[in-house]
Design a protein around this motif. Structure first.
Motif, mmCIF file in Angstrom:
data_model
loop_
_atom_site.group_PDB
_atom_site.id
_atom_site.type_symbol
_atom_site.label_atom_id
_atom_site.label_comp_id
_atom_site.label_asym_id
_atom_site.label_seq_id
_atom_site.Cartn_x
_atom_site.Cartn_y
_atom_site.Cartn_z
ATOM 1 N N ARG A 356 0.863 -1.171 0.000
ATOM 2 C CA ARG A 356 0.000 0.000 0.000
ATOM 3 C C ARG A 356 0.900 1.223 0.000
ATOM 4 N N ASP A 357 0.547 2.208 -0.801
ATOM 5 C CA ASP A 357 1.313 3.453 -0.775
ATOM 6 C C ASP A 357 0.944 4.203 0.501
ATOM 7 N N ASN A 362 4.897 2.741 -2.456
ATOM 8 C CA ASN A 362 4.462 1.367 -2.192
ATOM 9 C C ASN A 362 5.720 0.492 -2.072
#
Ligand SMILES: Cc1ncc(COP(=O)(O)O)c(C=O)c1O
Length: 390
Positions: A356-357, A362
């Protein structure tokens, strides 16, 4: 205007995303499937016999918490594997760990902590159920890098104290999917001390515990016993999916504090789908048997050796300590996955689909995950093609 439906903004799961990325293109060779982590080694030899003997037991409703013989087999396995003695009041049978990892948040996460919205700590990259669990209980998912810089495990101790005070739950995956890193005793003890200091619960996903290279990974329950930790802080999740090549059986368990287990059991009595009794009988046999586990591990050892032979010396390759994935550094992982498919027919998963960024990028963006689940000659063919293309 109606409010958007709950969860309508969830991203697509990793595999539909992969299909979208790759399936518009023909494979550039006879396909080698290395994207999905579905075990393909033989099932234990006794599955059909146990099912046949217990088929009449499909008739009654199965016990919610697990049949006594299954709970006993699990307790005995925990004793052999981790040297801990836990009675049935500290165990709950699950339909695989995914369901339990999700429902643990439902049962254990408070609505507020210190008057504030609780936080749920999640390693990044991560198994996607952790995030949806956090969102389902209205908690804030906090993604914590588990990268090469942190030994591929999340450094929860580096988070600000104020955030840690708000943490209600911390997910940990060891052996880690996708990185193959293993938390050692010192790591667990540090985490347990942190959990005590900031009053949060550790949810340890140990579903890859039996697939290892040189030494059996340590487990949170053994560390908790050494530390004399509050049992209500520690919950370990195990599964037959990888250990026994029985992903389709949907059988696992959670072990932890008596009160927390009682809370999960109560919720499950309302909303759970207990495992059918004949499947519980198969599970009980599987936890009592190590021969099939040793045989499967020997096959994984061959695959680790093949990976060393084919990819050793490649700068992006780090041999995993456990589990059945390679977490290969490739540069842009999505571009690498597309190129490997189009040029060679090798199907791998872009690392970004598992991460997940978090504002810093990310952590999977420059990686692909490669599953070592196909037969050995297929694994060798796939890894050789990867080496030639990277
Ligand atoms: C890290 C991790 N946790 C949990 C699961 C769920 O496994 P199961 O529900 O089959 O036990 C998986 C399955 O791939 C996984 O990779």
């Amino acid at each position: 205007m109606a409010a958007p439906a709950r969860f309508s903004d969830l991203p697509d799961y990793a595999f539909p995303r992969l299909r979208k990325l790759l399936d518009a293109h023909p494979p550039g060779g006879d396909p080698v499937l290395m994207a999905i982590g579905e075990p393909t080694h033989p099932m234990p030899p006794f599955v059909a016999d146990v099912l046949r003997e217990s088929v009449e037991e499909f008739r009654p409703y199965p016990p919610n918490e697990g049949a006594p013989d299954l709970l006993e087999a699990i307790g005995a396995w925990l004793g052999r594997r981790y040297g801990v003695r836990l009675g049935p009041e500290r165990l709950l049978v699950l339909n695989g760990t995914r369901e339990g990892l999700y429902n643990a948040a439902m049962a254990l996460c408070p609505e507020t902590k210190g008057g504030r919205r609780p936080a749920v700590l999640i390693p990044n990259p991560f198994y996607q159920a952790y995030m949806v669990a956090a969102l389902s209980v209205g908690a804030e998912p906090v993604f914590v890098p588990a990268t090469a810089e942190t030994g591929h495990l999340p450094d929860y101790g580096a988070l600000p104290a104020d955030l840690l005070d708000r943490a209600a739950l911390a997910y940990v995956c060891s052996p880690a999917n996708p990185q193959g890193a293993v938390a050692d005793r010192a790591w667990w003890l540090r985490l347990l001390a942190l959990a005590e200091r900031h009053d949060f619960i550790v949810l340890a996903d140990e579903c890859y515990a039996e697939i290892w290279r040189d030494a059996p990974p340590d487990g949170v329950l053994a560390a908790a016993a050494e530390a004399g930790a509050d049992p209500e802080r520690v919950f370990a999740f195990h599964s037959l999916s990888k250990r026994s090549n029985l992903a389709g059986l949907r059988s696992g368990f959670v072990a932890g504090g008596e009160k927390g287990i009682a809370a999960m059991r109560r919720l499950r009595a309302y909303a759970g789908a207990p495992l059918p009794l004949p499947l519980q009988r198969v599970a009980a046999r599987a936890w009592a048997d190590e021969d099939h586990v040793d045989a499967s591990r020997a096959l994984y050892r061959q695959k680790y050796a093949i990976a060393d032979e084919e990819l050793g010396g490649l700068p992006g390759y780090e041999p995993p300590a456990a589990g059945f994935f390679l977490w290969l550094r490739t540069g842009d992982g999505e571009a690498a996955a597309l190129r490997l498919w189009r040029e060679a027919g090798v199907r791998v998963l872009p690392g970004a689909y598992l991460g997940r960024d978090d504002g810093r990028g990310n952590p999977g963006a420059d990686r692909v995950r490669v599953a070592l689940v196909a037969p050995c000659d297929e694994v060798r063919r796939g890894l050789r093609l990867i080496r030639e293309r990277l």
